[in-house]
Design a protein around this motif. Sequence first.
Motif, PDB file in Angstrom:
ATOM      1  N   ASP A 107       0.745  -1.270  -0.005  1.00  0.00           N
ATOM      2  CA  ASP A 107      -0.133  -0.021   0.043  1.00  0.00           C
ATOM      3  C   ASP A 107       0.851   1.240   0.026  1.00  0.00           C
ATOM      4  O   ASP A 107       0.320   2.283  -0.670  1.00  0.00           O
ATOM      5  CB  ASP A 107      -0.965   0.123   1.068  1.00  0.00           C
ATOM      6  CG  ASP A 107      -2.170  -0.999   1.020  1.00  0.00           C
ATOM      7  OD1 ASP A 107      -2.309  -1.555  -0.311  1.00  0.00           O
ATOM      8  OD2 ASP A 107      -2.607  -1.471   2.078  1.00  0.00           O
ATOM      9  N   ASP A 114       2.333   6.914  -6.733  1.00  0.00           N
ATOM     10  CA  ASP A 114       1.560   7.905  -6.991  1.00  0.00           C
ATOM     11  C   ASP A 114       2.085   9.311  -6.734  1.00  0.00           C
ATOM     12  O   ASP A 114       1.187  10.457  -7.140  1.00  0.00           O
ATOM     13  CB  ASP A 114       0.351   7.656  -6.346  1.00  0.00           C
ATOM     14  CG  ASP A 114      -0.566   6.586  -6.573  1.00  0.00           C
ATOM     15  OD1 ASP A 114      -0.329   6.264  -8.060  1.00  0.00           O
ATOM     16  OD2 ASP A 114      -1.360   5.861  -6.053  1.00  0.00           O
ATOM     17  N   PRO A 155      -5.960  -7.275  -6.495  1.00  0.00           N
ATOM     18  CA  PRO A 155      -6.753  -6.210  -6.581  1.00  0.00           C
ATOM     19  C   PRO A 155      -6.272  -4.790  -6.366  1.00  0.00           C
ATOM     20  O   PRO A 155      -6.589  -3.937  -6.855  1.00  0.00           O
ATOM     21  CB  PRO A 155      -7.447  -6.386  -5.018  1.00  0.00           C
ATOM     22  CG  PRO A 155      -7.542  -7.748  -4.905  1.00  0.00           C
ATOM     23  CD  PRO A 155      -6.093  -8.275  -5.400  1.00  0.00           C
ATOM     24  N   VAL A 156      -5.193  -4.582  -5.555  1.00  0.00           N
ATOM     25  CA  VAL A 156      -3.954  -3.264  -5.649  1.00  0.00           C
ATOM     26  C   VAL A 156      -3.722  -2.841  -7.120  1.00  0.00           C
ATOM     27  O   VAL A 156      -4.207  -1.828  -7.350  1.00  0.00           O
ATOM     28  CB  VAL A 156      -3.029  -3.690  -4.534  1.00  0.00           C
ATOM     29  CG1 VAL A 156      -2.227  -2.326  -4.660  1.00  0.00           C
ATOM     30  CG2 VAL A 156      -3.599  -3.773  -3.209  1.00  0.00           C
ATOM     31  N   VAL A 158      -4.894  -3.952  -9.749  1.00  0.00           N
ATOM     32  CA  VAL A 158      -5.957  -3.729 -10.575  1.00  0.00           C
ATOM     33  C   VAL A 158      -6.655  -2.256 -10.690  1.00  0.00           C
ATOM     34  O   VAL A 158      -6.955  -1.529 -11.477  1.00  0.00           O
ATOM     35  CB  VAL A 158      -7.114  -4.966 -10.666  1.00  0.00           C
ATOM     36  CG1 VAL A 158      -8.343  -4.359 -11.227  1.00  0.00           C
ATOM     37  CG2 VAL A 158      -6.728  -6.248 -11.197  1.00  0.00           C
ATOM     38  N   GLU A 159      -6.802  -2.082  -9.150  1.00  0.00           N
ATOM     39  CA  GLU A 159      -7.195  -0.833  -8.842  1.00  0.00           C
ATOM     40  C   GLU A 159      -6.293   0.298  -9.618  1.00  0.00           C
ATOM     41  O   GLU A 159      -6.850   1.310 -10.023  1.00  0.00           O
ATOM     42  CB  GLU A 159      -7.316  -0.516  -7.506  1.00  0.00           C
ATOM     43  CG  GLU A 159      -8.123   0.628  -7.018  1.00  0.00           C
ATOM     44  CD  GLU A 159      -7.317   2.040  -6.789  1.00  0.00           C
ATOM     45  OE1 GLU A 159      -7.799   3.000  -6.864  1.00  0.00           O
ATOM     46  OE2 GLU A 159      -6.045   1.756  -6.742  1.00  0.00           O
ATOM     47  N   ALA A 160      -5.173   0.336  -9.251  1.00  0.00           N
ATOM     48  CA  ALA A 160      -4.298   1.216 -10.125  1.00  0.00           C
ATOM     49  C   ALA A 160      -4.327   1.325 -11.491  1.00  0.00           C
ATOM     50  O   ALA A 160      -4.326   2.358 -12.070  1.00  0.00           O
ATOM     51  CB  ALA A 160      -2.853   0.994  -9.652  1.00  0.00           C
ATOM     52  N   SER A 162      -6.909   0.358 -13.311  1.00  0.00           N
ATOM     53  CA  SER A 162      -8.341   0.864 -13.706  1.00  0.00           C
ATOM     54  C   SER A 162      -8.493   2.370 -13.505  1.00  0.00           C
ATOM     55  O   SER A 162      -9.124   3.019 -14.290  1.00  0.00           O
ATOM     56  CB  SER A 162      -9.279   0.193 -12.788  1.00  0.00           C
ATOM     57  OG  SER A 162      -9.021  -1.368 -13.127  1.00  0.00           O
ATOM     58  N   THR A 163      -7.779   2.783 -12.498  1.00  0.00           N
ATOM     59  CA  THR A 163      -8.160   4.322 -12.204  1.00  0.00           C
ATOM     60  C   THR A 163      -7.065   5.203 -12.683  1.00  0.00           C
ATOM     61  O   THR A 163      -7.021   6.387 -12.822  1.00  0.00           O
ATOM     62  CB  THR A 163      -8.323   4.556 -11.016  1.00  0.00           C
ATOM     63  OG1 THR A 163      -7.333   4.074 -10.053  1.00  0.00           O
ATOM     64  CG2 THR A 163      -9.499   3.565 -10.130  1.00  0.00           C
ATOM     65  N   ARG A 164      -5.812   4.787 -12.789  1.00  0.00           N
ATOM     66  CA  ARG A 164      -4.507   5.598 -13.241  1.00  0.00           C
ATOM     67  C   ARG A 164      -3.651   4.858 -14.386  1.00  0.00           C
ATOM     68  O   ARG A 164      -2.515   4.559 -13.984  1.00  0.00           O
ATOM     69  CB  ARG A 164      -3.816   6.174 -11.787  1.00  0.00           C
ATOM     70  CG  ARG A 164      -4.741   6.556 -10.999  1.00  0.00           C
ATOM     71  CD  ARG A 164      -3.773   6.975  -9.717  1.00  0.00           C
ATOM     72  NE  ARG A 164      -3.251   5.705  -8.935  1.00  0.00           N
ATOM     73  CZ  ARG A 164      -3.831   4.889  -8.110  1.00  0.00           C
ATOM     74  NH1 ARG A 164      -5.331   4.912  -8.036  1.00  0.00           N
ATOM     75  NH2 ARG A 164      -3.183   3.609  -7.629  1.00  0.00           N
ATOM     76  N   TRP A 168       0.646   4.005 -14.690  1.00  0.00           N
ATOM     77  CA  TRP A 168       0.490   2.428 -14.033  1.00  0.00           C
ATOM     78  C   TRP A 168       0.921   1.462 -15.160  1.00  0.00           C
ATOM     79  O   TRP A 168       1.488   0.326 -15.029  1.00  0.00           O
ATOM     80  CB  TRP A 168      -0.471   2.404 -13.144  1.00  0.00           C
ATOM     81  CG  TRP A 168      -0.069   2.782 -11.573  1.00  0.00           C
ATOM     82  CD1 TRP A 168      -0.604   3.971 -11.213  1.00  0.00           C
ATOM     83  CD2 TRP A 168       0.646   2.214 -10.780  1.00  0.00           C
ATOM     84  NE1 TRP A 168      -0.173   4.120 -10.062  1.00  0.00           N
ATOM     85  CE2 TRP A 168       0.442   3.022  -9.624  1.00  0.00           C
ATOM     86  CE3 TRP A 168       1.206   1.136 -10.664  1.00  0.00           C
ATOM     87  CZ2 TRP A 168       1.052   2.832  -8.519  1.00  0.00           C
ATOM     88  CZ3 TRP A 168       1.640   0.634  -9.366  1.00  0.00           C
ATOM     89  CH2 TRP A 168       1.836   1.495  -8.317  1.00  0.00           C
ATOM     90  N   VAL A 190      -8.883 -10.616 -12.744  1.00  0.00           N
ATOM     91  CA  VAL A 190      -9.691  -9.371 -12.059  1.00  0.00           C
ATOM     92  C   VAL A 190      -9.911  -8.351 -13.075  1.00  0.00           C
ATOM     93  O   VAL A 190     -10.887  -7.763 -13.184  1.00  0.00           O
ATOM     94  CB  VAL A 190      -9.116  -8.848 -10.900  1.00  0.00           C
ATOM     95  CG1 VAL A 190      -9.847  -7.519 -10.210  1.00  0.00           C
ATOM     96  CG2 VAL A 190      -8.922  -9.795  -9.670  1.00  0.00           C
TER      97      VAL A 190
END
Length: 454
Positions: A107, A114, A155-156, A158-160, A162-164, A168, A190
């Motif tokens: 994290d 970021d 998931p970490v 994938v979230e990065a 998907s959103t950035r 990334w 995912v």
Amino acid sequence: MAKRPTTAKKSVSAANLAALGADRLADLLMEAGAADAALKRRLRMELAAEVGAADLAFEIDKRLAALGGSRARVSWRKRPALLNDLRSLLRITVDRLASLDARLALDRLVAWFDLYPGLVGRVSDAKGELPLLFDAATVELAAVASAAGPDVAGPVLVEALSTRLDPWASWVGRGSPGLDPTVARRVLAVLPQGVRPTGRLALVVRKLADRAGDLDAWIRSIPDEDARKPEVGAGIARRLALAGRADEGRAALEASRVEITPKARWGRSAADAGAPSDAWSAAEIAVLEAEGRWPEADEARWARFACTLSADDLRALIARLPDFEDVEALDRAFEMAAVHPDAMRGLAFLMTWPALREAAALVVARADEIRGGHEDLPLWVGRLVGRTPLAALILVRARARALLMLGPEVAGEVQALVSEAEAIWSTLGEDASATDHATFVAGLQSEARRRRVW
């Protein structure tokens, strides 16, 4: 006479500092930390690590928030300090926190990455050191994500993505070779399924699929129009063939085949522009082998060898041959090299294999095609001079002619080659078929005058 001072014990090294003792070192660190804020922060983090992962994560979060919340411009004078701060934060996260709690470390590492978009806009970085620092850190990103495991890291990441996605996609793509395959598979699982990825997402999916060994995901990331291009289609076909999926490999290969018309405008054959590439022919061989069509695969490999003179192809051919048949195959290969349209490529193959007798014969038979500027030519001379001095003489003279065209600055090297040529020529005897040395030198001088290079 005064004794010469010993410097070994005064050098700043881990062993010498440890010899000072814990109490003295603590005093020195307190003294230095009072004047150096960065050192003080690092000491505080090290102490927090001794307490536990949560305390260290809290200290890291404070520094991340300070760096991320700042809007001050960073001049080129202050850039080194900022880069050192970022490196220190990266190291404490990877070396200390990750060993205590990989989830917390991942994290914080994501939060560290970021920071980049905000820093780019306010840091004077003419040398490009900032992006290099973050690109290099993708190795640590992969290591920490792998340590955290697929359930946490999947998931970490994938979230990065998907959103950035930018930047990334680049970071995950760069780090993908170091990812644990289970993490790569989890990220692919995912990500949205049933939709063909495009652009940057397609690139990172392709790299993750490579790491995960997911051929279907790799193929889905390639647009249909690209898959019909010979180079791309060949790559797809070869992977499918190596995976034992011969029918699909054949379909991919045929879909990317270049149509060749019998005759093109102005009398040029379209085959000149549409002949199969090296990658496509390699894929065709792989597909034929996957289909069990070994004789056809061998003939395709011979056809490919005739163009490329690839030693790897020849080894693959002779590896499956019974005793004595490999000798015939080598003779066939050497004959192909001897008549190859590019004499220097044929010579390079024969010298490297090695087939020195055949190489010497090529040199003598195609003396006018020898290019003296080839970088390996001096090495070849040394290998041939004791076996076939005539061939060595031809190579030396060709190199002398090539260097002569470079002008007076290489006069010494040209003269050395002329002397070497004279020494070799003197060993040939009266019946030698080579031009005598005096005639060669006269021709060399005439060529220099004609071209006005001397």
